[in-house]
Design an enzyme around this catalytic site. Sequence first.
Site, short mmCIF file in Angstrom:
data_model
loop_
_atom_site.label_atom_id
_atom_site.label_comp_id
_atom_site.label_asym_id
_atom_site.label_seq_id
_atom_site.Cartn_x
_atom_site.Cartn_y
_atom_site.Cartn_z
N ARG A 53 30.09 21.56 36.62
CA ARG A 53 31.08 22.17 35.73
C ARG A 53 31.08 21.53 34.36
O ARG A 53 31.19 22.23 33.35
CB ARG A 53 32.47 22.07 36.38
N LYS A 109 37.83 22.69 11.45
CA LYS A 109 38.66 23.33 12.49
C LYS A 109 37.91 23.30 13.82
O LYS A 109 37.46 24.33 14.33
CB LYS A 109 39.02 24.76 12.07
N LYS A 155 42.61 20.22 -2.19
CA LYS A 155 43.14 21.51 -1.80
C LYS A 155 44.49 21.76 -2.48
O LYS A 155 44.98 20.93 -3.26
CB LYS A 155 43.25 21.59 -0.28
N GLU A 201 39.72 23.30 -4.62
CA GLU A 201 40.08 24.66 -4.20
C GLU A 201 40.87 25.37 -5.29
O GLU A 201 41.78 24.79 -5.88
CB GLU A 201 40.91 24.58 -2.92
N ASP A 236 39.19 30.40 -2.74
CA ASP A 236 39.95 30.64 -1.52
C ASP A 236 40.68 31.97 -1.53
O ASP A 236 41.41 32.29 -2.48
CB ASP A 236 40.95 29.50 -1.32
#
Length: 280
Positions: A101, A136, A168, A198, A220
């Site tokens: 597994r 992410k 950002k 960004e 963005d």
Amino acid sequence: MSFLPDLLLEPLVRAALTEDLSPMGDATTRAVIPPGLQYAAALNAREPGVVSGLQVAAMAFRMVDPGLRLTLHSADGRPCGPGERLMTIEGAAASILMAERVALNFAGRLSGIATLTAAFVARTEGHAARITCTRKTTPGLRIVEKAAVVHGGGSNHRYGLSDAILIKDNHIAAAGGIRPVLQAAARARSHMMRVEIEVDSLDQLAEVLDEGGADVVLLDNMDTPTLTRAVEMVAGRMVTEASGNMCLERIAEVAATGVDFISVGALTHSARTLDLGLDF
């Protein structure tokens, strides 16, 4: 295409095996498999895709039982078809079952990422744009998930927070605006560190271009006409990266704007596990 040293993978595989076998091993195998029974098993693809995670799956089998004999019939980064044999495992049946597994979880998950990446890359054909991943990722699995993106033909964005300066919207807000945040980055950066910033409007992009100091601009959540205009404004002075809800259906038109990179969080946070099976 196995390029990660085993010493980096070993803690991930050990943790997964420990999770599955704790606290007292495999009760089912201990109950029903006669001691010393020898068997052969095949790791097979049950649908088409791009292979990733064979290096990790092989480590799972070997970690449970170094005496198992493994034959690889494919390699990470190669396409596979339904019914194709990817690996043969021979030896103690109990050992194969204990590792099964964990090996399948890694190989299926990572092959799913590689397969989705390859689908995005295919949509950029004829354009210079590269598909890249984001941070992410599944906690604890970033190293193998980013490797799977490369196996699918994509490229890696920064691995973690220390790789580069990526400014950002929240950094800009907290630091007081584009000009002061770029000036602060210029003071702090080393000669080996790139700066990306960004922007979400052409006005912000114009301010970045006027101030200078950034190597890469992240465009963005812009629509396609705005992306096209942004690339024209940059005119090769910075690397351009398009980001924000990049779905498979939109990639071709985004690539056609002339951006250098398209970052896609879905590669790692939304990939479907590829259907693989272990057959005795």
